[in-house]
Design a protein around this motif. Structure first.
Motif, PDB file in Angstrom:
ATOM      1  N   UNK A   1       7.347  -8.879   0.737  1.00 33.84           N
ATOM      2  CA  UNK A   1       5.913  -8.555   0.440  1.00 33.84           C
ATOM      3  C   UNK A   1       5.328  -7.966   1.920  1.00 33.84           C
ATOM      4  N   UNK A   2       4.743  -6.931   1.990  1.00 36.62           N
ATOM      5  CA  UNK A   2       3.958  -6.447   3.269  1.00 36.62           C
ATOM      6  C   UNK A   2       2.805  -6.965   3.485  1.00 36.62           C
ATOM      7  N   UNK A   3       2.629  -7.601   4.548  1.00 35.98           N
ATOM      8  CA  UNK A   3       1.034  -7.819   5.076  1.00 35.98           C
ATOM      9  C   UNK A   3       0.550  -6.830   5.932  1.00 35.98           C
ATOM     10  N   UNK A  26       0.024  -6.756  -0.016  1.00 32.01           N
ATOM     11  CA  UNK A  26       0.055  -5.522  -0.962  1.00 32.01           C
ATOM     12  C   UNK A  26      -0.386  -5.897  -2.121  1.00 32.01           C
ATOM     13  N   UNK A  27      -0.444  -7.220  -2.503  1.00 29.60           N
ATOM     14  CA  UNK A  27      -1.001  -7.603  -3.864  1.00 29.60           C
ATOM     15  C   UNK A  27      -2.390  -7.962  -3.599  1.00 29.60           C
ATOM     16  N   UNK A  28      -3.140  -7.571  -2.614  1.00 25.00           N
ATOM     17  CA  UNK A  28      -4.557  -7.613  -2.602  1.00 25.00           C
ATOM     18  C   UNK A  28      -5.326  -8.916  -1.793  1.00 25.00           C
ATOM     19  N   UNK A  29      -4.411  -9.966  -1.713  1.00 27.34           N
ATOM     20  CA  UNK A  29      -4.691 -11.176  -1.146  1.00 27.34           C
ATOM     21  C   UNK A  29      -5.183 -10.871   0.659  1.00 27.34           C
ATOM     22  N   UNK A  30      -6.234 -11.444   0.978  1.00 24.17           N
ATOM     23  CA  UNK A  30      -6.715 -11.068   2.265  1.00 24.17           C
ATOM     24  C   UNK A  30      -6.925 -12.520   3.215  1.00 24.17           C
ATOM     25  N   UNK A 132     -13.230  -0.097  13.119  1.00 27.60           N
ATOM     26  CA  UNK A 132     -12.901  -1.239  14.207  1.00 27.60           C
ATOM     27  C   UNK A 132     -13.454  -2.570  13.929  1.00 27.60           C
ATOM     28  N   UNK A 133     -13.392  -3.064  12.617  1.00 31.01           N
ATOM     29  CA  UNK A 133     -13.451  -4.142  12.083  1.00 31.01           C
ATOM     30  C   UNK A 133     -12.248  -4.607  11.499  1.00 31.01           C
ATOM     31  N   UNK A 134     -11.404  -5.933  12.010  1.00 32.54           N
ATOM     32  CA  UNK A 134     -10.043  -6.060  11.519  1.00 32.54           C
ATOM     33  C   UNK A 134      -9.904  -6.257  10.047  1.00 32.54           C
ATOM     34  N   UNK A 135     -10.694  -6.705   9.274  1.00 30.31           N
ATOM     35  CA  UNK A 135     -10.450  -6.783   7.947  1.00 30.31           C
ATOM     36  C   UNK A 135     -10.654  -5.416   7.192  1.00 30.31           C
ATOM     37  N   UNK A 136     -11.699  -4.826   7.554  1.00 26.30           N
ATOM     38  CA  UNK A 136     -12.015  -3.385   6.923  1.00 26.30           C
ATOM     39  C   UNK A 136     -10.939  -2.476   7.461  1.00 26.30           C
ATOM     40  N   UNK A 137     -10.597  -2.559   8.665  1.00 22.84           N
ATOM     41  CA  UNK A 137      -9.342  -1.743   9.251  1.00 22.84           C
ATOM     42  C   UNK A 137      -7.862  -2.010   8.466  1.00 22.84           C
ATOM     43  N   UNK A 138      -7.803  -3.395   8.227  1.00 19.23           N
ATOM     44  CA  UNK A 138      -6.457  -3.730   7.426  1.00 19.23           C
ATOM     45  C   UNK A 138      -6.613  -3.172   6.040  1.00 19.23           C
ATOM     46  N   UNK A 141      -5.643   0.446   6.366  1.00 19.47           N
ATOM     47  CA  UNK A 141      -4.339   0.787   6.491  1.00 19.47           C
ATOM     48  C   UNK A 141      -3.543   0.514   5.219  1.00 19.47           C
ATOM     49  N   UNK A 142      -3.770  -0.825   4.631  1.00 18.55           N
ATOM     50  CA  UNK A 142      -3.008  -1.252   3.471  1.00 18.55           C
ATOM     51  C   UNK A 142      -3.142  -0.139   2.344  1.00 18.55           C
ATOM     52  N   UNK A 143      -4.136   0.405   2.135  1.00 17.02           N
ATOM     53  CA  UNK A 143      -4.408   1.271   1.167  1.00 17.02           C
ATOM     54  C   UNK A 143      -3.742   2.713   1.370  1.00 17.02           C
ATOM     55  N   UNK A 144      -3.332   3.183   2.684  1.00 14.78           N
ATOM     56  CA  UNK A 144      -2.625   4.105   2.959  1.00 14.78           C
ATOM     57  C   UNK A 144      -1.302   4.027   2.572  1.00 14.78           C
ATOM     58  N   UNK A 145      -0.463   2.871   2.355  1.00 14.97           N
ATOM     59  CA  UNK A 145       0.669   2.475   2.003  1.00 14.97           C
ATOM     60  C   UNK A 145       1.015   1.847   0.567  1.00 14.97           C
TER      61      UNK A 145
END
Length: 146
Positions: A1-3, A26-30, A132-138, A141-145
């Protein structure tokens, strides 16, 4: 699983102090946390003061380091198999993640002990500009992969 990891911190230097950290699986957990006791506004670059700090959510997301560490470790126990941390800024984000997750000389067994540099991966979609908000940026980035 990628985080997918993203952090916000005081300045681009070796003395960077963690302000906020997010992981999106990858499964949407945050996971998202803001640190209360690792930085002061005077530690921050002008960019961080103007762009990052106004976006902090505060409230239940703001925790002292010890509580943030426990919350992060609890989140990581939700995963049954080894997790791979992916970040687009390993020289900063990975180091700050390590400082938070490493506890009493122990590394969480579930976490691979080296990062994957997102810039070396082939994206499946175009990302948008990071706010430049950690959760929004993450999330971006997750959506790109995915």
């Amino acid at each position: 699983m990628r985080l997918f990891l993203d952090c916000e911190f005081t300045r681009l230097s070796a003395e960077a102090k963690l302000i906020s950290l997010a992981l999106v699986a990858e499964d949407g957990r945050e996971f998202y946390v803001e640190l209360l006791d690792t930085w002061r506004e005077e530690d921050c670059s002008d960019f961080v003061v103007q762009v990052v700090l106004p976006q902090l959510w505060g409230g239940s997301y703001s925790l002292p380091t010890a509580e943030a560490r426990l919350s992060l470790l609890k989140f990581l126990t939700l995963f049954k198999n080894e997790v791979e941390i992916v970040t687009d800024a390993p020289q900063y984000d990975w180091e700050l993640f390590c400082n938070l997750v490493y506890e009493d000389g122990r590394w969480p067994r579930i976490v691979r002990n080296f990062p994957t540099d997102a810039t070396t991966l082939a994206p499946t979609s175009e990302g948008e500009e990071l706010p430049h908000h950690a959760l929004l940026d993450a999330r971006i980035i997750a959506g790109m992969f995915s």
